[in-house]
Scaffold this motif. Structure first.
Motif, PDB file in Angstrom:
ATOM      1  N   ARG A 386     -24.856 -30.721   8.961  1.00  0.00           N
ATOM      2  CA  ARG A 386     -25.977 -30.830   8.035  1.00  0.00           C
ATOM      3  C   ARG A 386     -25.587 -30.507   6.597  1.00  0.00           C
ATOM      4  N   GLY A 387     -24.434 -29.934   6.376  1.00  0.00           N
ATOM      5  CA  GLY A 387     -24.022 -29.511   5.051  1.00  0.00           C
ATOM      6  C   GLY A 387     -23.786 -30.673   4.105  1.00  0.00           C
ATOM      7  N   PRO A 388     -23.627 -30.377   2.806  1.00  0.00           N
ATOM      8  CA  PRO A 388     -23.464 -31.429   1.802  1.00  0.00           C
ATOM      9  C   PRO A 388     -22.115 -32.131   1.903  1.00  0.00           C
ATOM     10  N   VAL A 389     -22.042 -33.288   1.274  1.00  0.00           N
ATOM     11  CA  VAL A 389     -20.814 -34.077   1.245  1.00  0.00           C
ATOM     12  C   VAL A 389     -20.611 -34.558  -0.183  1.00  0.00           C
ATOM     13  N   MET A 390     -19.352 -34.810  -0.551  1.00  0.00           N
ATOM     14  CA  MET A 390     -19.046 -35.196  -1.924  1.00  0.00           C
ATOM     15  C   MET A 390     -17.995 -36.299  -1.956  1.00  0.00           C
ATOM     16  N   ILE A 391     -18.140 -37.206  -2.921  1.00  0.00           N
ATOM     17  CA  ILE A 391     -17.072 -38.156  -3.229  1.00  0.00           C
ATOM     18  C   ILE A 391     -16.741 -38.033  -4.712  1.00  0.00           C
ATOM     19  N   TYR A 392     -15.534 -38.442  -5.068  1.00  0.00           N
ATOM     20  CA  TYR A 392     -15.043 -38.344  -6.446  1.00  0.00           C
ATOM     21  C   TYR A 392     -15.058 -39.722  -7.080  1.00  0.00           C
ATOM     22  N   ASN A 393     -15.445 -39.789  -8.358  1.00  0.00           N
ATOM     23  CA  ASN A 393     -15.580 -41.104  -8.994  1.00  0.00           C
ATOM     24  C   ASN A 393     -14.280 -41.906  -8.855  1.00  0.00           C
ATOM     25  N   GLY A 394     -14.453 -43.158  -8.392  1.00  0.00           N
ATOM     26  CA  GLY A 394     -13.328 -44.037  -8.136  1.00  0.00           C
ATOM     27  C   GLY A 394     -12.913 -44.095  -6.680  1.00  0.00           C
ATOM     28  N   GLN A 395     -13.304 -43.107  -5.905  1.00  0.00           N
ATOM     29  CA  GLN A 395     -12.963 -43.094  -4.480  1.00  0.00           C
ATOM     30  C   GLN A 395     -13.538 -44.317  -3.780  1.00  0.00           C
ATOM     31  N   GLU A 396     -14.741 -44.720  -4.204  1.00  0.00           N
ATOM     32  CA  GLU A 396     -15.457 -45.792  -3.530  1.00  0.00           C
ATOM     33  C   GLU A 396     -14.881 -47.176  -3.822  1.00  0.00           C
ATOM     34  N   VAL A 397     -13.933 -47.262  -4.773  1.00  0.00           N
ATOM     35  CA  VAL A 397     -13.264 -48.542  -5.037  1.00  0.00           C
ATOM     36  C   VAL A 397     -11.757 -48.435  -4.832  1.00  0.00           C
ATOM     37  N   GLY A 398     -11.303 -47.322  -4.257  1.00  0.00           N
ATOM     38  CA  GLY A 398      -9.887 -47.178  -3.934  1.00  0.00           C
ATOM     39  C   GLY A 398      -9.001 -46.900  -5.128  1.00  0.00           C
ATOM     40  N   GLU A 399      -9.455 -46.047  -6.041  1.00  0.00           N
ATOM     41  CA  GLU A 399      -8.642 -45.686  -7.202  1.00  0.00           C
ATOM     42  C   GLU A 399      -7.349 -45.007  -6.733  1.00  0.00           C
ATOM     43  N   PRO A 400      -6.154 -45.551  -7.094  1.00  0.00           N
ATOM     44  CA  PRO A 400      -4.901 -45.025  -6.549  1.00  0.00           C
ATOM     45  C   PRO A 400      -4.143 -44.059  -7.453  1.00  0.00           C
ATOM     46  N   ALA A 401      -4.593 -43.846  -8.698  1.00  0.00           N
ATOM     47  CA  ALA A 401      -3.908 -42.947  -9.634  1.00  0.00           C
ATOM     48  C   ALA A 401      -2.436 -43.304  -9.782  1.00  0.00           C
ATOM     49  N   LEU A 402      -2.184 -44.535 -10.166  1.00  0.00           N
ATOM     50  CA  LEU A 402      -0.811 -45.013 -10.293  1.00  0.00           C
ATOM     51  C   LEU A 402      -0.144 -44.511 -11.566  1.00  0.00           C
ATOM     52  N   GLY A 403       1.085 -44.041 -11.433  1.00  0.00           N
ATOM     53  CA  GLY A 403       1.911 -43.739 -12.589  1.00  0.00           C
ATOM     54  C   GLY A 403       1.551 -42.462 -13.311  1.00  0.00           C
ATOM     55  N   ALA A 404       2.415 -42.087 -14.257  1.00  0.00           N
ATOM     56  CA  ALA A 404       2.227 -40.891 -15.063  1.00  0.00           C
ATOM     57  C   ALA A 404       1.393 -41.235 -16.299  1.00  0.00           C
ATOM     58  N   THR A 405       0.528 -40.297 -16.684  1.00  0.00           N
ATOM     59  CA  THR A 405      -0.301 -40.495 -17.870  1.00  0.00           C
ATOM     60  C   THR A 405      -0.020 -39.453 -18.947  1.00  0.00           C
ATOM     61  N   GLY A 406       0.758 -38.437 -18.620  1.00  0.00           N
ATOM     62  CA  GLY A 406       1.032 -37.375 -19.572  1.00  0.00           C
ATOM     63  C   GLY A 406       1.413 -36.104 -18.848  1.00  0.00           C
ATOM     64  N   PHE A 407       0.736 -35.018 -19.174  1.00  0.00           N
ATOM     65  CA  PHE A 407       1.089 -33.705 -18.642  1.00  0.00           C
ATOM     66  C   PHE A 407       1.082 -33.673 -17.120  1.00  0.00           C
ATOM     67  N   SER A 408       0.134 -34.366 -16.507  1.00  0.00           N
ATOM     68  CA  SER A 408      -0.015 -34.276 -15.049  1.00  0.00           C
ATOM     69  C   SER A 408       1.097 -34.981 -14.300  1.00  0.00           C
ATOM     70  N   GLY A 409       1.857 -35.854 -14.962  1.00  0.00           N
ATOM     71  CA  GLY A 409       2.942 -36.546 -14.281  1.00  0.00           C
ATOM     72  C   GLY A 409       2.435 -37.578 -13.297  1.00  0.00           C
ATOM     73  N   ASN A 410       3.334 -38.028 -12.426  1.00  0.00           N
ATOM     74  CA  ASN A 410       3.003 -39.035 -11.415  1.00  0.00           C
ATOM     75  C   ASN A 410       2.895 -38.338 -10.065  1.00  0.00           C
ATOM     76  N   ASP A 411       1.721 -37.780  -9.787  1.00  0.00           N
ATOM     77  CA  ASP A 411       1.557 -36.965  -8.579  1.00  0.00           C
ATOM     78  C   ASP A 411       0.463 -37.475  -7.652  1.00  0.00           C
ATOM     79  N   GLY A 412      -0.031 -38.698  -7.897  1.00  0.00           N
ATOM     80  CA  GLY A 412      -1.060 -39.250  -7.029  1.00  0.00           C
ATOM     81  C   GLY A 412      -2.464 -38.749  -7.330  1.00  0.00           C
ATOM     82  N   ARG A 413      -2.604 -37.949  -8.389  1.00  0.00           N
ATOM     83  CA  ARG A 413      -3.919 -37.450  -8.784  1.00  0.00           C
ATOM     84  C   ARG A 413      -4.356 -38.135 -10.075  1.00  0.00           C
TER      85      ARG A 413
END
Length: 576
Positions: A386-413
């Protein structure tokens, strides 16, 4: 109503500019705005089954973008992660991020308008409350008259005092981590270590009590002091440390602006007596407001619910980790039964998710590489309890977080430090049209399935019904393989539902599912009656059986790879 939360990161959500430069500026790569989150966007989230929107990165925070014209100069790169900065390095608890506004001088007006639009769409508003740490250059310009700023009356000559808001290391000065590359490993900049001065140095946010934190420490933040001496762990709560009421006033300020709940960052790092005090204070004024704890210590769950008064807790260390191991590393599905038993009745108080800003994207090559493989796990997050559930923006279209964008590097996030975008979500946003015209057929299909799954959340059996684990009687051939299949019932007096998921990504499983006599008794159904199973999403698929037949012979069912099935269980009035 079962809460269905959409975590929305405004900096990225509405940004329609293509990504150009690693570690690029806001002019290079663009930035989403409050105004991008239009009524049309919110109505579509509502139509998807969302009930709450968690706006992430709302507070004014450390950033290398200069807003000196409104009194907010850029923070020093030595103590800022990424060009945009971490939304969890807050520099003013009473202000919002000017990056997110069309007119930074009117930023609070634009945020209030977003809250109004969200409520008008029939959605609740959640924001972060970040009580453990602040940006190293914290200073509130917008605090109400008469409010004493954090650290304003501190005595920096002592390591600890319950009257101080920070911890100090007298006689030591701050040194930034060696080799710090705030804009990413591929964006080298010449940083003078004397650019930033902190004398005496204050403790770093992740309980790091040294003058030179490491690159893996939260070096962009300063730890807050709630009255606990870290040397002895002795607590000094009487008289109440001044920080307690400062934080109470911050929460009441945002609640007064129409905020419906707080996701409390790193809640486990804050003393429980503070939480008990502040939650009671806020709920006394706003009884319906929600408090959700980000916590990673299962042995403390009961204290956070029954003593401190939280409404919900992260189920990261339990269900998320188990599903990750099942989906990624082929761990056995029967571990799900062990998990719900370990919660000892707290199932309904746990927030379930497969993605958030801290976790690797499902569609990333670092995780599953295929968002459809996660759907059995998503169904389980929605429909097991019965507890709550959450999705993150882009999850519903299969956002893959491709490549490095800066400080975060290429870590799949998806980065939370850089000016960037979510290219797959942009196809749905489509420059503010929110028509999804650029989505692929697979993405349209994926988004439709997410809508179907989330629609289950408000079915009576799921929203308010009881849970029955079918796997204890389904562990041996010809029953479903407990390594790959999980089956359960949800039921109220008016509605009974059967759920089946297949975590095997390669093989169809055909099996006989047994529904024991005990389950019929719990659901108050006569096993002598005749019943019908009707596929919830494909009514043409149905099964007729007698109760005893299901208990002793089982029902022959089949599940393709990475699929799920949902059935309504009802009496068959025609008595086949």
């Amino acid at each position: 109503m079962k809460p269905v939360i959409y975590q929305l990161f405004p900096r990225l959500f509405g940004n329609s500019q293509p990504f150009k430069i690693q570690g690029g500026t806001i002019e290079d790569n663009g930035c989403g705005k409050f105004s991008d989150i239009s009524s049309k966007a919110l109505n579509q989230l509502k139509d998807m089954g969302i009930t709450h929107v968690w706006y992430t990165g709302i507070f004014s925070h450390a950033t290398c973008t200069d807003y000196s014209s409104i009194g907010l100069p850029a923070t020093c790169p030595l103590i800022t992660k990424g060009r945009a900065g971490s939304p969890y390095a807050v520099r003013d608890y009473y202000d919002v991020d000017p990056d997110l506004t069309i007119e930074p001088q009117n930023r609070m007006k634009e945020f209030r308008q977003l809250v109004q639009r969200t409520h008008k769409a029939g959605l609740k508003v959640l924001i972060d409350f970040i009580p453990n740490h602040v940006a190293r250059q914290y200073h509130s310009l917008t605090k109400p008259n008469g409010v004493v700023d954090i650290g304003e009356n501190d005595d920096p000559s002592v390591f600890f005092s319950p009257q101080n808001d920070f911890y100090y290391l007298p006689g030591q000065v701050f040194y930034a981590p060696e080799f710090v590359e705030p804009f990413g490993p591929d964006v080298l900049v010449d940083l003078d270590p004397c650019m930033y001065s902190e004398d005496p140095v204050r403790a770093t946010g992740n309980d790091c009590f040294v003058a030179r934190p490491s690159l893996t420490d939260w070096y962009d933040t300063v730890k807050l002091n709630y009255g606990v001496d870290p040397r002895s762990q002795q607590e000094f709560f009487d008289p109440m440390p001044p920080l307690w009421n400062k934080m109470r006033d911050i929460l009441l300020h945002w609640a007064g602006l129409g905020i419906d709940g707080f996701r409390c960052d790193m809640a486990g790092m804050i003393p429980l007596p503070f939480w008990k005090y502040v939650i009671a204070e806020v709920k006394n004024r706003y009884p319906e407001i929600l408090f959700i704890a980000e916590i990673y210590e299962p042995w403390r769950y009961k204290d956070f619910i029954y003593y401190a008064g939280f409404d919900y807790l992260y189920d990261k260390e339990g269900l998320y980790n188990i599903l990750r191991d099942i989906m990624k590393w082929q761990h056995p599905a029967w571990k799900l039964s062990d998990h719900w038993k370990s919660l000892e009745g707290l199932d309904d108080r746990m927030l379930r998710f497969l993605e958030n800003h801290d976790e690797i994207r499902l569609a990333s090559s670092h995780f599953l590489g295929d968002p459809f493989k996660a759907l059995p796990g998503m169904l389980l997050c929605v429909a097991m309890n019965r507890g709550p559930v959450m999705i993150y923006n882009g999850q519903e279209v299969g956002e893959p977080a491709l490549g490095a964008t800066g400080f975060s590097g290429n870590d799949g996030r998806t980065t939370k430090f850089d000016y960037a975008c979510m290219p797959e979500l942009q196809k749905w946003v489509n420059n503010g049209r929110f028509d999804g015209k650029h989505l692929s057929k697979d993405q349209i299909k994926l988004r439709t399935i997410y809508k179907d799954i989330l629609s289950l959340a408000q079915q009576p059996a799921v929203a308010t019904g009881d849970f029955y684990d079918l796997m204890w009687v389904n562990q041996h051939y010809p029953a479903p393989d407990p390594q790959k299949i999980f089956a359960w019932l949800r039921h109220t007096a008016e509605q009974k539902m059967l759920f089946l998921v297949n975590f095997d990504t390669d093989h169809t499983h055909t099996f006989r599912l047994f529904i024991p006599l005990h389950a019929f008794g719990v659901m108050q159904l006569d096993v002598n009656e005749h019943f019908q199973l009707t596929h919830f999403f494909e009514p043409s698929e149905h099964y007729l059986f007698q109760g005893y037949m299901a208990a002793y012979d089982g029902l022959e069912l089949s599940l393709p790879p990475s699929k799920f099935k949902v059935f309504l269980l009802s009496l068959n009035v025609d008595n086949f």
